[in-house]
Enzyme design. Sequence first.
Site, short mmCIF file in Angstrom:
data_model
loop_
_atom_site.label_atom_id
_atom_site.label_comp_id
_atom_site.label_asym_id
_atom_site.label_seq_id
_atom_site.Cartn_x
_atom_site.Cartn_y
_atom_site.Cartn_z
N SER A 1 0.80 -1.35 -0.09
CA SER A 1 -0.04 -0.06 0.16
C SER A 1 0.76 1.34 0.08
O SER A 1 1.62 1.55 -0.84
CB SER A 1 -0.89 -0.06 1.16
N ASP B 1 -3.16 6.34 -2.93
CA ASP B 1 -1.84 5.68 -2.64
C ASP B 1 -1.56 4.59 -3.54
O ASP B 1 -1.93 4.40 -4.47
CB ASP B 1 -2.23 5.28 -0.94
N ASP C 1 -6.20 2.39 -2.89
CA ASP C 1 -7.50 2.25 -1.89
C ASP C 1 -7.69 3.35 -0.93
O ASP C 1 -8.69 3.27 -0.24
CB ASP C 1 -7.23 0.78 -1.08
N ARG D 1 -2.12 5.95 20.38
CA ARG D 1 -2.54 4.51 19.96
C ARG D 1 -1.22 3.97 19.64
O ARG D 1 -0.27 4.53 18.94
CB ARG D 1 -3.67 4.35 19.21
N ARG E 1 1.50 6.55 17.90
CA ARG E 1 0.97 7.58 17.11
C ARG E 1 0.19 8.55 18.13
O ARG E 1 -0.71 8.17 18.97
CB ARG E 1 -0.13 7.14 16.02
#
EC number: 5.4.2.3
Length: 543
Positions: free
Chosen positions: A64, A276, A280, A497, A506
């Site tokens: 990705s 990207d 997606d 998180r 993050r």
Amino acid sequence: MDWGAVTKFSALHAKPDGLFLQYGTAGFRAKATLLDHAMYRMGLLAVLRSKQKKSTIGVMITASHNPEEDNGVKLIDPLGEMLAASWEEHATRLANAEEQNMQAALTEICHLESVTLQQKAMIIIGRDTRPSSEKLSQSVIDGVTALGGQYHDFGLVTTPQLHYLVCCQNTDGQYGKATIEGYYEKLSRAFVDLTKQTFSSGHKNRALKIDCAGGIAALKLKEMEGYLPRELSLHLFNDGTKGKLNDLCGADYVKTHQKPPKGLEVKPNERCCSFDGDADRIVYYYNDADGHFHLIDGDKIATLISRFLKELLLEVGENLKIGVVQTAYANGSSTQYLQEIMKVPVYCTKTGVKHLHHKAQEFDIGVYFEANGHGTVLFSKAAEKKIRQLAKEETDEKIRKAAMMFENVIDLINQTVGDAISDMLLIEAILAVKGLSVQQWDAIYTDLPNRQLKVTVADRQVIDTTDAERQVVTPLGLQEAIDELVKKYKFSRAFVRPSGTEDVVRVYAEADSQVNADRLATDVSLAVFQLAGGVGERPKPFF
């Protein structure tokens, strides 16, 4: 099970010593040089899953938005959905099993999941444009053939296209024709039907600049060009002919850095978007007359689509329940607008598309988008049946036309997964039908200034969260520290998180001004560094 063939091929795809891989929302991701064994073993696992489900299973080779030297693999379940959670655990155990334990690991999966080995298996395979993808694709094929499975290699496809193909294959063509051409035909026909009144009424060409992240999107959009009306003029940049995949470009870069990608000049008030690497995700953006950059991310995409669908619902007079699903990363202004102005219920889930997708299935119409631009719309079978029935049988012409537009939206959206091409066409259709400029879209509401940072830690697992990742449970004292910092600024919130793929935490913060959002993000990053085992250089002030 032919253990001789499994062992023979396995020796050609040896597992590196000491390597541990975790199957997450996006499957496995790592440096491409480390993934040969995992690809082979996912070929084996796909065959077992296919035998158990008596359905075609997909295997997509992509990383990705990761750097070009990375790669990854994920399995796609029968209706184009993410792999079931119990099989994620099987994938992790199988990928990390030592060579001598492979047979036992496969046998255990067969036992736990009641796999009938005599059942036929069919796997369809796709890959992105990374230099490593073709070789790794062959490793998957080795795994499939070692267990006697059949396969169809679709070669270079976007991730959403493979999800679409899997769903088509397992619904006997009800969802669409199981070919890439079928994908182009279905989406373009819906787009043309949705916009034909707008374009036939003399509207000028609608030009859109697309940053393809140096990936697969450029190749597929060029193939699709002949299916789309001339009025939609797509100009492709970062098309993979030079430069590296996702290098200073792509949706993730634009969203994170809040500036245009390299290789694309944004003139005042021009509509632009970025995909990207595997197509997606999508974000839109423009520069205003003063040269200021404006990002239109997944939150505003969800709002535009939800508003359009709610208007259509009112026109057709159907009492269908519409809901929007977000994550903690959603801008506070978007949540407020949806709930208070549009009167649409909003739900927050953990980060990860599978969580949003699952929640969205609870509504007649479920709109879900992550702020990063990954999202789609789901329609319940009952809602879809009702809308198609109205489009066909309704005698009131106004209601029937609205129902036909609704039907076109259903056909235009890729319900299996977030799809940048499908989402882009739906957005362009809505803007054309409603006569909205990109500036008018952006002005629906004003985002609260925000900042995302990350802090490197020794072990991300020390961070445990609750309340859809909005509250920290451990380490003790961290949530209290965040709460005190948030009190210092107006309209502020912050959460942290753990990353799903690397030892970083993050950090997200928003506040009444960009300066305050930056200060809050930096302060929270320092608290994480001090209380959660930060390593390396201490976070420096962003401002």
